[in-house]
Design an enzyme around this catalytic site. Sequence first.
Site, PDB file in Angstrom:
ATOM      1  N   SER A 172       0.833  -0.904  -0.506  1.00  0.00           N
ATOM      2  CA  SER A 172       0.067   0.008  -0.113  1.00  0.00           C
ATOM      3  C   SER A 172       0.982   0.873  -0.181  1.00  0.00           C
ATOM      4  CB  SER A 172      -0.699   0.082   0.547  1.00  0.00           C
ATOM      5  OG  SER A 172      -0.361   0.128   2.590  1.00  0.00           O
ATOM      6  N   HIS A 200      -5.468  -3.797  -2.036  1.00  0.00           N
ATOM      7  CA  HIS A 200      -5.094  -2.822  -2.877  1.00  0.00           C
ATOM      8  C   HIS A 200      -5.151  -3.561  -4.680  1.00  0.00           C
ATOM      9  CE1 HIS A 200      -4.364   1.219  -0.531  1.00  0.00           C
ATOM     10  NE2 HIS A 200      -3.859  -0.202   0.224  1.00  0.00           N
ATOM     11  N   LYS A 232     -12.106  -0.548  -1.248  1.00  0.00           N
ATOM     12  CA  LYS A 232     -10.775   0.353  -2.032  1.00  0.00           C
ATOM     13  C   LYS A 232     -12.054   0.380  -3.641  1.00  0.00           C
ATOM     14  CE  LYS A 232      -7.779   0.623   1.345  1.00  0.00           C
ATOM     15  NZ  LYS A 232      -7.022  -0.952   2.300  1.00  0.00           N
TER      16      LYS A 232
HETATM   17  C1  PLP Z   1      -7.040  -1.013   3.554  1.00  0.00           C
HETATM   18  C2  PLP Z   1      -5.944  -2.206   3.995  1.00  0.00           C
HETATM   19  C3  PLP Z   1      -6.511  -2.971   4.845  1.00  0.00           C
HETATM   20  C4  PLP Z   1      -7.821  -2.875   5.627  1.00  0.00           C
HETATM   21  O1  PLP Z   1      -8.956  -2.863   5.520  1.00  0.00           O
HETATM   22  P1  PLP Z   1      -9.844  -1.981   5.826  1.00  0.00           P
HETATM   23  O2  PLP Z   1     -11.420  -2.082   5.385  1.00  0.00           O
HETATM   24  O3  PLP Z   1      -9.388  -0.570   5.505  1.00  0.00           O
HETATM   25  O4  PLP Z   1     -10.583  -2.944   7.393  1.00  0.00           O
HETATM   26  C5  PLP Z   1      -6.001  -4.578   5.261  1.00  0.00           C
HETATM   27  N1  PLP Z   1      -4.304  -3.712   4.782  1.00  0.00           N
HETATM   28  C6  PLP Z   1      -4.358  -3.542   3.476  1.00  0.00           C
HETATM   29  C7  PLP Z   1      -2.878  -4.146   2.868  1.00  0.00           C
HETATM   30  C8  PLP Z   1      -5.120  -2.221   3.589  1.00  0.00           C
HETATM   31  O5  PLP Z   1      -4.358  -1.638   2.562  1.00  0.00           O
END
Ligand code: PLP
Length: 388
Positions: A172, A200, A232
Site C-alpha cells: 500500500s 489494493h 477501496k
Molecule cells: C486498507 C487495508 C486493510 C484494512 O482494510 P479496511 O477495510 O480499511 O479495514 C488491510 N490491509 C491492507 C493492505 C490495506 O491497505
Amino acid sequence: MRDPAAALAEREAQGLYRRRRTLTALRDSRVRLDGRPLLAFCSNDYLGLAGDPRIARALQEGADRWGTGAGSAHLVCGHYAPHEALEEALAEFTGRPRALLFSTGYMANLGVIQALVGRGDRLWEDRLNHASLIDGALLARARLRRYPHLDPSPLEADRQAPRVIATDGLFSMDGDLAPLPRLADLARELGAWLLVDDAHGLGVLGANGGGTLEHFGLGVDRVPLLMGTLGKAFGVFGAFVAAPEPLIETLIQHARSYIYTTAPPPALAVATLKALEIVRTEGWRRAHLNALVALFREEAERRGLPLMDSATPIQPLLAGSAARALAWSRALEERGFLVPAIRPPTVPGGRARLRITLSAAQRPEQVLGLVEALAATREDLPEDPCPA
Ligand SMILES: *Cc1c(COP(=O)(O)O)cnc(C)c1O
C-alpha cells in the site's frame, strides 16, 4: 504513562503529528477543504466508484427493503439474504469455493490469523506488511518472523515449519507486488497456509479485476487464503476472505473478530453487489486507470521526479525526512492538490514520501497538472539534512 501532552508536543516537534482534515463535497477526486476546492490524489477509490450514483441508488433501495442495520452478529440473527448473495458472488468472482464477509479488512486479518495460528506457532510476514497483519500475529501470540521486503529467502533455511505465511499482494505504501509464485512454492514446501491481503490489487489488477492473484495466474490451489477489501476499488465498505470450505468454516467457528461483532448492514451488501457488477463489467475503468499510471510515470520521469519502482496506481515519490515530505505536501496544497505525506512509523525512518494515488475518476489533464505542480514545488523544498 508519560505525560501525554509532553509526548504529543514531542511528536509535533519531530514532524510526526497526524491530523485529520475535514473534507466536504467529495466527487470524482474533487474535494473542498476549509472552503477551498482541491483535487485529491490520495484516495484508494481506484476505479472511481465511491461516488457512483448507481451504487448509491442500490444502497437506498437496500435500506428501503432491509432497513439500516443488521441488528446483531452473523451467528446470532444478523445474517441476511443480501449477505449470503454477496458471499456467493464474491466466491464466484474470485474463483474460490466460499467467501465470508467481515466488517473491515483490519478485522478480517485479525480473525484469519487468530483462527489459524496458535500461541507459539511460527508465522512469516514481509517486513512491510500492513499493520493489521502484524497485529493479527500479536493477538494470536504467534512467533512472528519477518523477512526483508519482497525477499522471502530466509524461509528457505527455516526448518521449523511455519503455520502461515502472510503478505500484502500490492503493497500500500510502495505500490510494488509480492513475489507470489515464489511464496506459493515456499508455502507448499513448508506445509504452510499462504494468506494474501489484496486490499489494493482487487478490482484493479488482472484483466478481469481479479487482483494480484489473477495478475500472477494463481488459483486457490496455490494461494488458499485471499483477503479482499470492499472500501477501496469497490468504493463501498467492508471486507471478505475467500478460501476452501473447511477454512471458511474454521473462521466461522473461531475468528473472534467475526463472531463478536455486529454484521454489516444488509443494505451495504446490496450496494456492494452493484459495485461488484460494475467492477466485473466495466473493464474500461481499468484501462483508463492504467493509461493514467503510464502518463504519470512518463511525465514524472521526464521531469526527474524521484519515482519508486511501481507499475500500479500507487505512485509514491520519496521525500526523505518527515519534515521534507510534509513541506512538499503543504506546497502542493497551496497549488490545489491534496497529496498526503506518509511518515514513520507507517514507512521506515528516512523514507517519508508523498503517496500519490491515481483513480479512473481522474482525467489526463488533471494528472498533467499534478506533475507540473510536483516539479515546481520540489524546487523550493528545503535540503534534506539526512537524505535517505
Ligand atoms: C486498507 C487495508 C486493510 C484494512 O482494510 P479496511 O477495510 O480499511 O479495514 C488491510 N490491509 C491492507 C493492505 C490495506 O491497505
